[in-house]
Design a protein around this motif. Structure first.
Motif, PDB file in Angstrom:
ATOM      1  N   GLY A 737      -0.843   1.187   3.920  1.00 46.70           N
ATOM      2  CA  GLY A 737      -1.801   0.998   4.802  1.00 46.70           C
ATOM      3  C   GLY A 737      -1.738   2.519   5.520  1.00 46.70           C
ATOM      4  N   LYS A 738      -3.316   2.773   5.492  1.00 41.76           N
ATOM      5  CA  LYS A 738      -3.655   4.237   6.236  1.00 41.76           C
ATOM      6  C   LYS A 738      -3.443   4.359   7.495  1.00 41.76           C
ATOM      7  N   ILE A 739      -2.751   4.898   8.283  1.00 48.15           N
ATOM      8  CA  ILE A 739      -2.677   5.004   9.824  1.00 48.15           C
ATOM      9  C   ILE A 739      -3.875   5.850  10.299  1.00 48.15           C
ATOM     10  N   SER A 740      -3.888   7.007   9.518  1.00 46.11           N
ATOM     11  CA  SER A 740      -4.842   8.157   9.858  1.00 46.11           C
ATOM     12  C   SER A 740      -5.273   8.901   8.558  1.00 46.11           C
ATOM     13  N   ALA A 741      -6.107   9.469   8.670  1.00 46.71           N
ATOM     14  CA  ALA A 741      -6.515  10.415   7.699  1.00 46.71           C
ATOM     15  C   ALA A 741      -7.312  11.800   7.962  1.00 46.71           C
ATOM     16  N   ALA A 742      -7.374  12.877   7.633  1.00 46.48           N
ATOM     17  CA  ALA A 742      -8.300  13.900   7.934  1.00 46.48           C
ATOM     18  C   ALA A 742      -8.077  14.859   6.692  1.00 46.48           C
ATOM     19  N   ASN A 743      -9.061  15.944   6.823  1.00 46.52           N
ATOM     20  CA  ASN A 743      -9.161  17.231   5.838  1.00 46.52           C
ATOM     21  C   ASN A 743      -7.794  17.986   6.022  1.00 46.52           C
ATOM     22  N   THR A 744      -7.519  18.828   4.987  1.00 45.75           N
ATOM     23  CA  THR A 744      -6.722  19.752   5.179  1.00 45.75           C
ATOM     24  C   THR A 744      -7.447  20.744   6.101  1.00 45.75           C
ATOM     25  N   LEU A 745      -6.783  21.676   6.847  1.00 47.22           N
ATOM     26  CA  LEU A 745      -7.165  22.799   7.660  1.00 47.22           C
ATOM     27  C   LEU A 745      -8.070  23.722   6.921  1.00 47.22           C
ATOM     28  N   GLY A 746      -9.478  23.472   7.189  1.00 44.99           N
ATOM     29  CA  GLY A 746     -10.534  24.335   6.768  1.00 44.99           C
ATOM     30  C   GLY A 746     -10.775  23.945   5.297  1.00 44.99           C
ATOM     31  N   GLY A 747     -10.363  22.972   4.852  1.00 45.23           N
ATOM     32  CA  GLY A 747     -10.683  22.368   3.451  1.00 45.23           C
ATOM     33  C   GLY A 747     -11.312  21.030   3.487  1.00 45.23           C
ATOM     34  N   VAL A 748     -11.439  20.635   2.031  1.00 46.05           N
ATOM     35  CA  VAL A 748     -12.156  19.379   2.096  1.00 46.05           C
ATOM     36  C   VAL A 748     -11.229  18.309   1.294  1.00 46.05           C
ATOM     37  N   THR A 749      -9.847  18.267   1.171  1.00 46.93           N
ATOM     38  CA  THR A 749      -8.970  17.575   0.578  1.00 46.93           C
ATOM     39  C   THR A 749      -8.439  16.549   1.563  1.00 46.93           C
ATOM     40  N   GLU A 750      -8.559  15.496   1.326  1.00 46.87           N
ATOM     41  CA  GLU A 750      -8.102  14.196   2.196  1.00 46.87           C
ATOM     42  C   GLU A 750      -6.575  14.091   2.192  1.00 46.87           C
ATOM     43  N   THR A 751      -6.045  14.094   3.623  1.00 49.93           N
ATOM     44  CA  THR A 751      -4.761  14.015   3.644  1.00 49.93           C
ATOM     45  C   THR A 751      -4.474  12.556   4.637  1.00 49.93           C
ATOM     46  N   VAL A 752      -3.580  11.948   4.457  1.00 47.92           N
ATOM     47  CA  VAL A 752      -3.342  10.721   5.038  1.00 47.92           C
ATOM     48  C   VAL A 752      -1.821  10.540   5.559  1.00 47.92           C
ATOM     49  N   LEU A 753      -1.864   9.802   6.672  1.00 45.78           N
ATOM     50  CA  LEU A 753      -0.442   9.299   7.075  1.00 45.78           C
ATOM     51  C   LEU A 753      -0.523   7.816   6.866  1.00 45.78           C
ATOM     52  N   THR A 754       0.252   7.257   6.251  1.00 44.21           N
ATOM     53  CA  THR A 754       0.619   5.725   5.582  1.00 44.21           C
ATOM     54  C   THR A 754       1.807   5.231   6.340  1.00 44.21           C
ATOM     55  N   VAL A 755       1.782   3.868   6.353  1.00 42.42           N
ATOM     56  CA  VAL A 755       3.079   3.052   6.689  1.00 42.42           C
ATOM     57  C   VAL A 755       4.284   3.529   5.897  1.00 42.42           C
ATOM     58  N   GLN A 756       5.593   3.759   6.551  1.00 40.99           N
ATOM     59  CA  GLN A 756       6.627   4.193   5.948  1.00 40.99           C
ATOM     60  C   GLN A 756       6.804   2.992   4.713  1.00 40.99           C
ATOM     61  N   PRO A 757       7.270   3.519   3.417  1.00 35.43           N
ATOM     62  CA  PRO A 757       7.458   2.709   2.564  1.00 35.43           C
ATOM     63  C   PRO A 757       8.456   1.584   2.949  1.00 35.43           C
ATOM     64  N   ARG A 758       8.588   0.532   1.974  1.00 30.23           N
ATOM     65  CA  ARG A 758       9.518  -0.479   2.356  1.00 30.23           C
ATOM     66  C   ARG A 758      10.821   0.218   2.787  1.00 30.23           C
ATOM     67  N   THR A 759      11.584  -0.533   3.732  1.00 33.47           N
ATOM     68  CA  THR A 759      12.789  -0.059   4.041  1.00 33.47           C
ATOM     69  C   THR A 759      13.863  -1.333   4.313  1.00 33.47           C
ATOM     70  N   ILE A 760      15.002  -1.276   3.732  1.00 41.73           N
ATOM     71  CA  ILE A 760      15.876  -2.362   3.781  1.00 41.73           C
ATOM     72  C   ILE A 760      17.059  -1.657   4.255  1.00 41.73           C
ATOM     73  N   GLY A 761      17.602  -2.596   5.309  1.00 39.47           N
ATOM     74  CA  GLY A 761      18.876  -1.930   5.823  1.00 39.47           C
ATOM     75  C   GLY A 761      19.748  -3.164   6.397  1.00 39.47           C
ATOM     76  N   ILE A 762      21.121  -2.607   6.843  1.00 39.56           N
ATOM     77  CA  ILE A 762      21.900  -3.474   7.625  1.00 39.56           C
ATOM     78  C   ILE A 762      22.321  -2.699   8.808  1.00 39.56           C
ATOM     79  N   ASN A 763      22.653  -3.766  10.074  1.00 37.65           N
ATOM     80  CA  ASN A 763      22.641  -3.318  11.317  1.00 37.65           C
ATOM     81  C   ASN A 763      24.082  -4.147  11.742  1.00 37.65           C
ATOM     82  N   LEU A 764      25.271  -3.289  12.393  1.00 39.20           N
ATOM     83  CA  LEU A 764      26.258  -3.710  12.889  1.00 39.20           C
ATOM     84  C   LEU A 764      26.523  -3.360  14.358  1.00 39.20           C
ATOM     85  N   THR A 765      26.787  -4.050  15.000  1.00 38.73           N
ATOM     86  CA  THR A 765      27.129  -3.798  16.569  1.00 38.73           C
ATOM     87  C   THR A 765      28.388  -4.375  17.020  1.00 38.73           C
ATOM     88  N   LYS A 766      29.070  -3.746  17.752  1.00 42.48           N
ATOM     89  CA  LYS A 766      30.582  -4.030  18.194  1.00 42.48           C
ATOM     90  C   LYS A 766      30.466  -3.791  19.927  1.00 42.48           C
TER      91      LYS A 766
END
Length: 768
Positions: A737-766
């Motif tokens: 998913g595209k969160i934002s998009a813009a051109n490179t500084l002074g250029g016409v190439t699209e750059t995008v910020l997207t959702v971080q890829p799938r993340t799987i983890g484990i959490n332990l608390t004490k």
């Protein structure tokens, strides 16, 4: 789209209403009167009362959330953990109307209800307890896009206030405010918590976060200290084939805080806190689809650093008839921002491209880099006196003072080793300039509420502000090997300072009717503003002033709470008129700030919390909005014409036309004092565009469709009396998913910020 979301919202409310009506009839027999409930947030999501009422401090006094006539989302520590919220961008998945984007370490931009502009001061205030967090202005006076990163460990709750908060919070809160309320030292009990998380990001590697806190009473019931520390490493998932580097957007952060509470007598509470945060980013999180999946278009490695320290002293004094609060904060922040201007330089100094009017000169040896270390020191103080008791009158009066200093150095240099980035000790400088940006601001404010009759309460608020800005700078070096290029950068300039000043009034009016213990209706009208100023000394826009912009928001809402808080619904309709908008303009060589255009932002927000059985809860939130310009963005000041593309009827960029959030949690006992918990959440972000319109060329204008995506997460765990273990997943279907998009500084190439890829983890608390 607006009609579709409105229909869904009305269906949601109409579906809930029969249950609410039934609950109103059944509540006297089935639920404890809310007035006798505990004032503790024990709910999983922070919006339902569960076993106790949620108390918020959004109005600068303690009030019950469901009896506060304003649009507020409160998230408990449990909600933060269940939804795997680790940064500001995660927060938007559970807060209606919030949009958060990041361009790197310490470069966050926040907006609420469509009030969004990268130019000028921030539009959403960010607070740690009583401390407002600010940002240096950068080379384009863009504090709005450089909000600090925050850590959510050992946070009691997060309060998000939607709509202008001008009378009580002043400048920087024209769109709303986000408050992180930390856990305070416990004067009675020794204890602590260790929290460990390990995770794997698809297309990347392993990351971790280690948190710890300890609470130590030093004098029983009088003095205690609480120490919090964290260490986080997030592996990058973006590669740069130009440089032969992988995972260039990795990020590491270390920080913590020390809090001391002293309560010599029950009527006096003194709190001191010191916060420290150090973050290092290896590269920015943007990638170019034309280069391949998760491939960067940068021709030089961009490094980011954010070193943030802030300190606060707050004294609360119970005077019987009123509560006196005196607070002082000091923030010292150092930020390094780097940018890749190679497309701009390749175009500007290439005769074949720039012949039609560009700045022809001697082509520079590429690659080059913008290297911009900057800092801010900000001293703020506030004194408030708020009435106590249950009389028909309640009031708050106060005064505010701010003394802010910021400084920036902007180096442009050839980079000998692009895979390392700019080396100040050896690389060739092309241009150097310095900028200072200082402000002194004073304000007095007050709010008065009076309950007229039959639980009908009228509230009026006013704030008088006065500020003085100083913007100055110099241009101290231009490489003599390129004399013909001076037209692009401007001639050398000794230090020159320019002053601006303004004052004015902000207003708030509110009418609320508490129909019974369970049902509240309200209407609110409030104004907000951002200070004006003078553009930095650069090119033809030197000493060019820009004016404050302002918003007026009108809001009607209702809040209902039944079955002892097991069933809650909040609905708000709003309209915001935004005038004299501060926007980024382009003089042909540099960006600058001007005032152009106006906008109308309107929408609906609905939230529903339901607990059908013990341990089982559902939460959903929906927004739908229409955010459009009401006049063309035309800017034309003597000898300076700035290009702006916005036309009446254009949608405000980067603001989705709607969002839907849904989550459910089920917790049950499994014997031996243990409980199991399952949580799932799904969020949908509606579509928007990255610019006002495509102009003559969508590629040149950087006009791209963004949003229109969904993300899902889950958490499954077991917890005992003093420990917990859980596995979790974010972006389970690995969407792009595209969160934002813009051109490179002074250029016409699209750059995008997207959702971080799938993340799987484990959490332990004490806990101990």
């Amino acid at each position: 789209m607006f009609a579709r979301y409105t229909t869904v919202a009305l269906m949601m409310v109409s579906t809930a209403w029969p249950a609410l009506t039934y609950a109103q009839q059944a509540a006297p027999a089935a639920a404890t009167d809310a007035s006798s409930s505990s004032s503790t947030d024990q709910s999983g999501n922070g919006t339902g009362t569960g076993n106790g009422d949620i108390v918020v401090t959004a109005l600068r006094r303690a009030t019950r959330l469901e009896q506060t006539p304003a649009a507020i989302t409160s998230l408990s520590n449990d909600a933060i953990q269940q939804n795997n919220i680790t940064d500001l961008s995660d927060l938007q998945q559970v807060v209606p109307g919030l949009v958060a984007t990041s361009q790197g370490a310490g470069l966050n931009e926040l907006s609420l209800r469509g009030v969004r502009s990268s130019a000028g001061d921030q539009l959403v205030g960010l607070y740690y307890d009583e401390t407002p967090l600010n940002a240096p202005p950068g080379t384009t006076t863009a504090q709005a896009s450089a909000q600090s990163d925050v850590d959510f460990f050992d946070i009691s709750r997060v309060e998000v206030l939607r709509g202008p908060q001008g009378t009580l919070y002043g400048a920087g809160a024209a769109g709303g405010a986000i408050k992180l309320i930390t856990n305070k030292p416990d004067l009675e009990h020794l204890g602590g918590t260790i929290d460990l998380t390990g995770s794997t990001i698809d297309h990347s590697a392993q990351g971790y976060q280690a948190n710890g806190e300890i609470n130590i009473p030093l004098i029983q019931d009088k003095l205690a200290v609480r120490v919090v520390a964290y260490r986080r490493y997030t592996p990058g998932y973006i590669d740069n084939s130009h440089l032969g580097l992988n995972h260039v957007n990795s990020d590491a952060a270390t920080g913590g805080r020390v809090l001391v509470r002293y309560q010599p007598v029950s009527a006096v509470t003194l709190d001191f806190s010191a916060h420290f945060g150090y973050e290092n980013g290896k590269g920015d999180p943007l990638w170019a689809p034309s280069q391949g999946l998760y491939q960067s278009a940068d021709l030089v490695l961009l490094k980011f650093r954010d070193k943030n320290r802030f300190y606060n002293f707050t004294g609360n004094f119970d005077l019987g008839f009123a509560k006196l609060t005196a607070t002082t904060s000091y923030q010292d922040r150092n930020l390094l921002q780097t940018r890749d201007p190679n497309p701009l330089f390749a175009r500007t100094f290439n005769p074949a491209i720039a012949a039609a009017g560009g700045h022809l000169g001697t082509p520079y040896a590429l690659p080059v880099e913008y290297y911009q270390p900057q800092d801010i020191e900000d001293l703020t103080s506030e004194v408030r006196l708020s009435s106590e008791g249950n009389g028909p009158f309640t009031w708050t009066i106060g005064g505010y003072y701010e003394d802010r200093h910021s400084h920036l150095t902007s180096d442009i240099a050839n980079v000998a080793n692009p895979s390392i980035g700019y080396n100040p000790n050896s690389d060739t400088l092309l241009f150097v300039r310095h900028v200072v940006d200082d402000r002194i601001q004073k304000a007095v404010f007050g709010e008065l509420a009076y309950t007229l009759f039959h639980n009908l309460t009228a509230t009026g608020g006013i704030r008088y502000y006065d500020y003085h800005n100083t913007v100055g700078g110099d241009r101290t070096y231009s490489n003599p090997a390129y004399p013909a290029n001076a037209a692009f950068f401007g001639a050398l300039l000794p230090f020159t300072a320019y002053n601006s000043r303004d004052n004015g009034l902000l207003y708030r009016g509110n009418l609320s009717w508490q129909a019974d213990h369970h049902l509240l209706f309200y209407f609110n009208a409030a104004s907000g503003y951002r200070p004006g100023g003078v553009n930095q000394p650069i090119g033809s826009v030197t000493n060019l002033p820009y004016n404050p912009d302002s918003v007026w928001t009108y809001e009607a809402g209702a809040k209902a709470s039944y079955l002892g808080g097991r069933l809650e619904a909040n609905v708000a309709l709003y309209r915001t008129d935004w005038s004299n908008m501060q926007i980024n303009l382009n003089s042909g060589s540099f960006s600058f700030i001007g005032n152009a255009g106006s906008a109308r932002l309107q929408g609906l927000e609905a939230e529903l919390h339901f607990e059908p059985a013990r341990g089982w809860s559902f939460d959903t939130a929906l927004t739908t909005s229409s955010n459009k310009l009401t006049s063309d963005q035309i800017f034309n000041v003597a000898s300076v014409v700035g290009s702006a593309s916005g036309k009446a009827g254009d949608r405000v960029p980067n603001v989705p036309d709607g969002t839907v959030d849904f989550s459910s949690t089920y917790e049950w006992g499994i014997g031996n004092g243990l409980k199991a918990q399952v949580h799932g959440n799904v969020s949908y972000i509606g579509n928007s565009y990255s610019a006002f319109n495509p102009g003559t060329s969508a590629a040149v204008a950087g006009y791209y469709k963004i949003g229109d995506y969904a993300v899902a997460g889950a958490r499954i765990g077991v917890k005992g009396p003093s420990w917990s273990a859980a596995v979790f997943g974010s972006n389970l279907f690995d969407g792009k998913g595209k969160i934002s998009a813009a051109n490179t500084l002074g250029g016409v190439t699209e750059t995008v910020l997207t959702v971080q890829p799938r993340t799987i983890g484990i959490n332990l608390t004490k806990s101990f």
